[in-house]
Design a protein around this motif. Structure first.
Motif, PDB file in Angstrom:
ATOM      1  N   ARG A   1       0.917  -1.071   0.033  1.00 36.26           N
ATOM      2  CA  ARG A   1      -0.177  -0.002  -0.102  1.00 36.26           C
ATOM      3  C   ARG A   1       1.014   1.363  -0.081  1.00 36.26           C
ATOM      4  O   ARG A   1       0.553   2.343  -0.408  1.00 36.26           O
ATOM      5  CB  ARG A   1      -0.972   0.111   0.971  1.00 36.26           C
ATOM      6  CG  ARG A   1      -1.933  -1.037   1.110  1.00 36.26           C
ATOM      7  CD  ARG A   1      -3.110  -0.943   2.073  1.00 36.26           C
ATOM      8  NE  ARG A   1      -4.015  -2.194   1.973  1.00 36.26           N
ATOM      9  CZ  ARG A   1      -5.355  -1.790   1.617  1.00 36.26           C
ATOM     10  NH1 ARG A   1      -5.618  -0.529   1.046  1.00 36.26           N
ATOM     11  NH2 ARG A   1      -5.952  -2.789   1.309  1.00 36.26           N
ATOM     12  N   ALA A   2       1.969   1.094   0.311  1.00 40.02           N
ATOM     13  CA  ALA A   2       3.075   2.295   0.491  1.00 40.02           C
ATOM     14  C   ALA A   2       3.844   2.358  -0.792  1.00 40.02           C
ATOM     15  O   ALA A   2       4.657   3.138  -1.132  1.00 40.02           O
ATOM     16  CB  ALA A   2       4.100   2.167   1.445  1.00 40.02           C
ATOM     17  N   ARG A   3       3.296   1.420  -2.000  1.00 46.88           N
ATOM     18  CA  ARG A   3       3.684   1.411  -3.178  1.00 46.88           C
ATOM     19  C   ARG A   3       5.358   1.218  -3.351  1.00 46.88           C
ATOM     20  O   ARG A   3       5.816   1.602  -4.292  1.00 46.88           O
ATOM     21  CB  ARG A   3       3.277   2.619  -3.830  1.00 46.88           C
ATOM     22  CG  ARG A   3       1.775   2.890  -4.029  1.00 46.88           C
ATOM     23  CD  ARG A   3       1.466   4.174  -4.746  1.00 46.88           C
ATOM     24  NE  ARG A   3       0.275   4.443  -4.833  1.00 46.88           N
ATOM     25  CZ  ARG A   3      -0.513   4.211  -5.918  1.00 46.88           C
ATOM     26  NH1 ARG A   3      -0.054   4.289  -7.094  1.00 46.88           N
ATOM     27  NH2 ARG A   3      -1.870   4.842  -5.716  1.00 46.88           N
ATOM     28  N   VAL A   4       5.603   0.335  -2.528  1.00 45.95           N
ATOM     29  CA  VAL A   4       7.104  -0.556  -2.434  1.00 45.95           C
ATOM     30  C   VAL A   4       7.252  -1.049  -3.794  1.00 45.95           C
ATOM     31  O   VAL A   4       6.347  -1.948  -4.116  1.00 45.95           O
ATOM     32  CB  VAL A   4       7.497  -1.129  -1.295  1.00 45.95           C
ATOM     33  CG1 VAL A   4       8.892  -1.860  -1.554  1.00 45.95           C
ATOM     34  CG2 VAL A   4       7.461  -0.259  -0.249  1.00 45.95           C
ATOM     35  N   LYS A   5       8.112  -1.072  -4.622  1.00 45.37           N
ATOM     36  CA  LYS A   5       8.102  -1.595  -5.921  1.00 45.37           C
ATOM     37  C   LYS A   5       8.462  -3.068  -5.940  1.00 45.37           C
ATOM     38  O   LYS A   5       9.216  -3.466  -5.146  1.00 45.37           O
ATOM     39  CB  LYS A   5       9.359  -1.034  -6.860  1.00 45.37           C
ATOM     40  CG  LYS A   5       9.267   0.324  -7.584  1.00 45.37           C
ATOM     41  CD  LYS A   5      10.052   1.185  -8.223  1.00 45.37           C
ATOM     42  CE  LYS A   5      10.362  -0.010  -9.357  1.00 45.37           C
ATOM     43  NZ  LYS A   5      11.320   0.679 -10.401  1.00 45.37           N
ATOM     44  N   LEU A   6       7.763  -3.736  -6.678  1.00 49.95           N
ATOM     45  CA  LEU A   6       8.256  -5.207  -6.898  1.00 49.95           C
ATOM     46  C   LEU A   6       9.669  -5.428  -7.748  1.00 49.95           C
ATOM     47  O   LEU A   6       9.958  -4.246  -8.451  1.00 49.95           O
ATOM     48  CB  LEU A   6       7.280  -5.806  -7.616  1.00 49.95           C
ATOM     49  CG  LEU A   6       5.878  -6.147  -6.880  1.00 49.95           C
ATOM     50  CD1 LEU A   6       4.801  -5.551  -7.888  1.00 49.95           C
ATOM     51  CD2 LEU A   6       5.695  -7.719  -6.694  1.00 49.95           C
ATOM     52  N   THR A   7      10.136  -6.470  -7.501  1.00 51.01           N
ATOM     53  CA  THR A   7      11.276  -6.736  -8.223  1.00 51.01           C
ATOM     54  C   THR A   7      11.084  -6.854 -10.015  1.00 51.01           C
ATOM     55  O   THR A   7       9.904  -7.119 -10.375  1.00 51.01           O
ATOM     56  CB  THR A   7      12.052  -7.856  -7.854  1.00 51.01           C
ATOM     57  OG1 THR A   7      13.292  -8.123  -8.466  1.00 51.01           O
ATOM     58  CG2 THR A   7      11.285  -9.141  -8.221  1.00 51.01           C
ATOM     59  N   ASP A   8      11.945  -6.563 -10.567  1.00 45.59           N
ATOM     60  CA  ASP A   8      11.971  -6.426 -12.152  1.00 45.59           C
ATOM     61  C   ASP A   8      11.469  -8.010 -12.596  1.00 45.59           C
ATOM     62  O   ASP A   8      10.799  -8.105 -13.758  1.00 45.59           O
ATOM     63  CB  ASP A   8      13.091  -6.029 -12.710  1.00 45.59           C
ATOM     64  CG  ASP A   8      13.503  -4.493 -12.572  1.00 45.59           C
ATOM     65  OD1 ASP A   8      12.423  -3.822 -12.484  1.00 45.59           O
ATOM     66  OD2 ASP A   8      14.450  -4.322 -12.525  1.00 45.59           O
ATOM     67  N   ASN A   9      11.746  -9.063 -11.880  1.00 42.53           N
ATOM     68  CA  ASN A   9      11.289 -10.558 -12.147  1.00 42.53           C
ATOM     69  C   ASN A   9       9.958 -10.722 -11.959  1.00 42.53           C
ATOM     70  O   ASN A   9       9.757 -11.786 -12.508  1.00 42.53           O
ATOM     71  CB  ASN A   9      12.518 -11.401 -11.525  1.00 42.53           C
ATOM     72  CG  ASN A   9      13.773 -11.162 -11.729  1.00 42.53           C
ATOM     73  OD1 ASN A   9      14.215 -10.737 -12.821  1.00 42.53           O
ATOM     74  ND2 ASN A   9      14.696 -11.691 -10.790  1.00 42.53           N
ATOM     75  N   SER A  10       9.322  -9.976 -11.378  1.00 42.07           N
ATOM     76  CA  SER A  10       8.050 -10.265 -11.103  1.00 42.07           C
ATOM     77  C   SER A  10       7.363 -10.026 -12.299  1.00 42.07           C
ATOM     78  O   SER A  10       7.277  -8.969 -13.150  1.00 42.07           O
ATOM     79  CB  SER A  10       7.368  -9.262 -10.095  1.00 42.07           C
ATOM     80  OG  SER A  10       7.929  -9.597  -8.705  1.00 42.07           O
TER      81      SER A  10
END
Length: 119
Positions: free
Chosen positions: A96-105
Motif C-alpha cells: 500500500r506504500a507502493r514499494v516496487k516489486l522486483t523486475d523479475n515479477s
C-alpha cells in the motif's frame, strides 16, 4: 539405547533442524531481491525454525526433567499465531506504500483492484 535416550536424540534433532532452518531464513532475507520475497523468507522459514527449536526443547524437558513446560507451549502457540499475521501485515503495508516489486515479477493482479487510478 533406551526409549528416553531415543526421545532425547529426537529432541536434539528437532533443535538442530530448527537451527538449520534459521540459517536458511537468514540467507533468504539477505539474498532475496525485494521486500515481498524477503518477508516470505522471514515469516515462513523463521516461524518453522522457532517452532522446531521450541518443540525440541519442550520434548527434551518433558522426557529428561519430567515436567511439561507451559511457557514453551505458550511460546509455540504465540509464534504460530502471530508471526504469519505480522508478516502479512508488513507486506500489505509495503504494498500500500507502493514499494516496487522486483523486475523479475511478471504479474501484479492486485494493482488494478487497489489502485484503479494508475491504469
Amino acid at each position: 539405547m533406551n526409549a528416553s535416550q531415543t526421545i532425547e536424540l529426537g529432541a536434539a534433532l528437532l533443535i538442530l533442524l530448527g537451527s538449520i532452518m534459521s540459517v536458511i531464513s537468514a540467507l533468504g532475507i539477505i539474498r532475496l531481491p525485494d521486500v515481498y520475497t524477503r518477508s516470505h523468507a522471514a515469516t515462513k522459514s523463521s516461524t518453522l525454525a522457532v517452532l522446531l527449536s521450541l518443540s525440541g526443547a519442550f520434548v527434551y524437558f518433558w522426557v529428561h526433567e519430567g515436567f511439561i513446560s507451559v511457557r514453551l507451549l505458550l511460546g509455540i502457540v504465540f509464534v504460530f499465531l502471530t508471526a504469519p499475521v505480522a508478516g502479512h501485515l508488513i507486506t500489505r503495508a509495503a504494498y500500500r506504500a507502493r514499494v516496487k516489486l522486483t523486475d523479475n515479477s511478471s504479474d501484479d493482479e492486485l494493482k488494478e483492484v487497489l489502485f484503479p487510478e494508475d491504469k
